[in-house]
Scaffold this motif. Structure first.
Motif: not given
Lengths: 317, 278
Positions: B80, B108, B78, A209-210, B124-126, A205, A192, B111, B118, B139, B122, A194-202
């Protein structure tokens, strides 16, 4: 079976405390929670009886300043310690290479073991005077004199008091919260994040967020652990608070005391009360402290159970 | 290096006047390309000298046995891998003609433009709704009530809306694996990527969910360019326009998917696509 031993121990302590405190509960009544005076009375004079309980004439106790002081110092401590701890844990787990984070993490854990009397000494001799001379005046002189900001106005004293106590307490609970949080962060799965990083979150963040939500209930638990330590911390606060009984500090810099600090600083003189009433009163104060700690724990459990709604399932991800 | 395959629909062939009006006329036809790209972690070289082009609006499949370097390749596109200790690259990767490591490129933004899905879902916890708009929010693409619109649009796009519209505020972890993956796809699409990288996106899903994801992916071109790592040769064949076969850290063959599968030029490719290797 063995799991009952702590429960039985806790029950035993609370029962003994309640029995010891009972005479004070009967005489002081509800006024004990609201009142501010701390008058042992004439311990060499006549003994009077109220509701059948013997106590020195003129004795009158109110614990409100102690309760307020306990809550205020602990609140300051948590407000200071939580962000520092999260930042420390984040730096240790995300920002540092292993060769640096392992010894530093070990150092943080060692800090948790520093005797509070040593920290208290340092606080009263060095930190307090330094803050009172160089930091507090800056704050007191520059905050606007309106509304809640007035709390930060006024004489800053000599470094003994509410704010210094809270800051030192905060420092003392940082290792507790930080080391627990670091272990929690290490358990957050990579996917998760990595998912957030891949989405372009700093990075910040991703943490907000995660990573932090992923272990939110654990962080709340760690915070309560630290809060419990702050509520009950005795020696350091007894040395730094100024040990002033009888009034709630009007500003954040004022001298004050807490329940725990009062119990330890008043125990000697309370023993001179031949009726035992002063001791009973201290036991009553101790009972209130135990009740506060218990209430904090119950609140934490409630928050944890609520935040569990969106939390990540264990062992998944 | 053979010509990568793609849809040959340039307006210039139709009408020169129209072609000059096309706002995208100067836009490179290749969404993503690499130039003599070599990747290594420390002293270990995992990929050597890969030159490829992914034409806009096409689906490229990356196939090859485990350890052939295809996932590392994908994760480089990207950036990573940038933060992996010891990672180094020689050569270049371009996104619409500009290097992704260029001095004016913002990580950013790269990305945001190059999304990723993936191996395993995955979320997120929300809440489900917050998951979809997580990237949009970060963004600053939309805010406030617009977020609800974004969430609904994207969930409809991936066909998840009817299943989750009554529990947008609930945890995503109670959804099935396939639904979670679709949610992650909605989340990736919400920020408006130009290229979507997919790392074995259906390997954790049952055949029915796999089919749903595949059908969805096929509808996303030509607006989007997809690069998919897959171990499922059937999927590569069904889904992709062109196929790249990686073996031992090299790009062995890249061509039209039909050609790679039915008339492979290289012996290794033939062995792999015929199930004699891997």
């Amino acid at each position: 079976m063995a799991s009952w031993i702590p429960v039985a121990g806790l029950a035993f302590v609370l029962i003994v405390l309640a029995v010891k405190a009972w005479p004070a509960v009967v005489v002081n009544g509800f006024g004990f929670i609201k009142g501010s005076q701390w008058l042992p009375g004439n311990t060499y004079g006549s003994v009077v009886h109220t509701h059948g309980v013997a106590h020195p004439s003129g004795s009158s106790y109110g614990a409100w300043p102690l309760i307020a002081g306990t809550l205020e110092t602990s609140l300051i401590a948590v407000v200071i310690a939580l962000p520092i701890s999260l930042g420390t844990a984040f730096a240790l787990t995300e920002r540092m290479p292993g060769w640096l984070s392992r010894p530093l993490g070990f150092l943080v854990e060692i800090l948790a073991g520093l005797p509070s009397v040593v920290i208290g000494l340092w606080g009263v001799l060095e930190v307090g005077p330094f803050l009172a001379h160089h930091v507090y005046p800056l704050v007191a002189d520059h905050v606007p004199n309106v509304g809640p900001f007035r709390y930060f106005k006024g004489p800053v004293g000599y470094g003994e008091g509410l704010l210094t106590s809270g800051l030192i307490l905060g420092l003392m609970i940082v290792p507790i919260i930080a080391s627990t949080t670091r272990d929690l962060f290490l358990q957050v799965p990579a996917l998760p994040k990595e998912g957030a990083e891949a989405l372009g979150l700093t990075d910040a963040e991703v943490a907000r967020r995660v990573t932090i939500p992923w272990v939110r209930s654990g962080i709340i638990g760690a915070t309560v652990l630290g809060l419990g330590r702050a509520l009950g911390e005795t020696m350091a606060v007894a040395m730094i608070s100024g040990s002033v009984l009888g009034k709630v500090s009007p500003t954040i810099y004022g001298t004050m005391t807490t329940i725990a600090a009062t119990i330890v600083s008043q125990l000697d003189s309370a023993a001179t009360d031949g009726t035992g009433f002063a001791i009973a009163t201290l036991a009553e104060a101790g009972l209130i402290l135990a009740a506060i700690a218990l209430a904090v724990n119950l609140c934490a459990r409630y928050i944890v159970s609520r935040s569990g709604r969106l939390a990540a399932p264990v062992g998944r991800g | 290096m053979q010509e990568p395959v793609g849809t040959k629909t340039t307006t210039s062939a139709v009408d020169p006047v129209l072609a000059r009006l096309d706002p995208d006329r100067d836009r490179p036809a290749d969404a993503m390309a690499t130039e003599a790209l070599s990747l290594s972690f420390g002293a270990t070289r995992v990929l050597s000298d890969v030159t490829m082009r992914a034409r806009q609006g096409t689906i490229t499949a990356l196939i090859g046995p485990t350890g052939s370097g295809k996932s590392t390749f994908l994760r480089t596109l990207n950036r990573m891998n940038d933060k992996v200790p010891g990672f180094a690259h020689v050569g270049d990767v371009t996104l619409y003609g500009e290097s992704i490591w260029g001095p004016r490129q913002d990580l950013l933004t790269i990305r945001r433009r190059v999304g990723m899905l993936f191996q395993r879902p995955n979320p997120f916890p929300m809440s489900i709704r917050d998951n979809v708009v997580a990237g949009v929010r970060a963004h600053g693409i939309a805010r406030g009530e617009q977020l609800d619109v974004v969430a609904e649009t994207r969930l409809r796009e991936v066909g998840l809306w009817d299943a989750v519209k009554d529990r947008l505020k609930e945890s995503p972890y109670r959804l099935s694996g396939g639904q979670q993956q679709l949610l992650c796809l909605a989340r990736a699409l919400a920020v408006g990527p130009e290229v979507l990288l997919l790392d074995e996106p259906t390997s954790a899903l049952d055949p029915l969910s796999t089919d749903a994801v595949e059908r969805l992916l096929r509808t996303m071109t030509p607006a989007l360019t997809l690069i998919v790592v897959t171990h499922n040769l059937g999927q590569a064949r069904r889904l992709s326009d062109s196929t790249m076969f990686f073996f031992n850290g090299r790009l062995v063959e890249h061509g039209d998917t039909e050609q790679v599968f039915s008339e492979p030029r290289e012996a290794d490719t033939a062995r792999y696509v015929n199930g004699l290797m891997g």
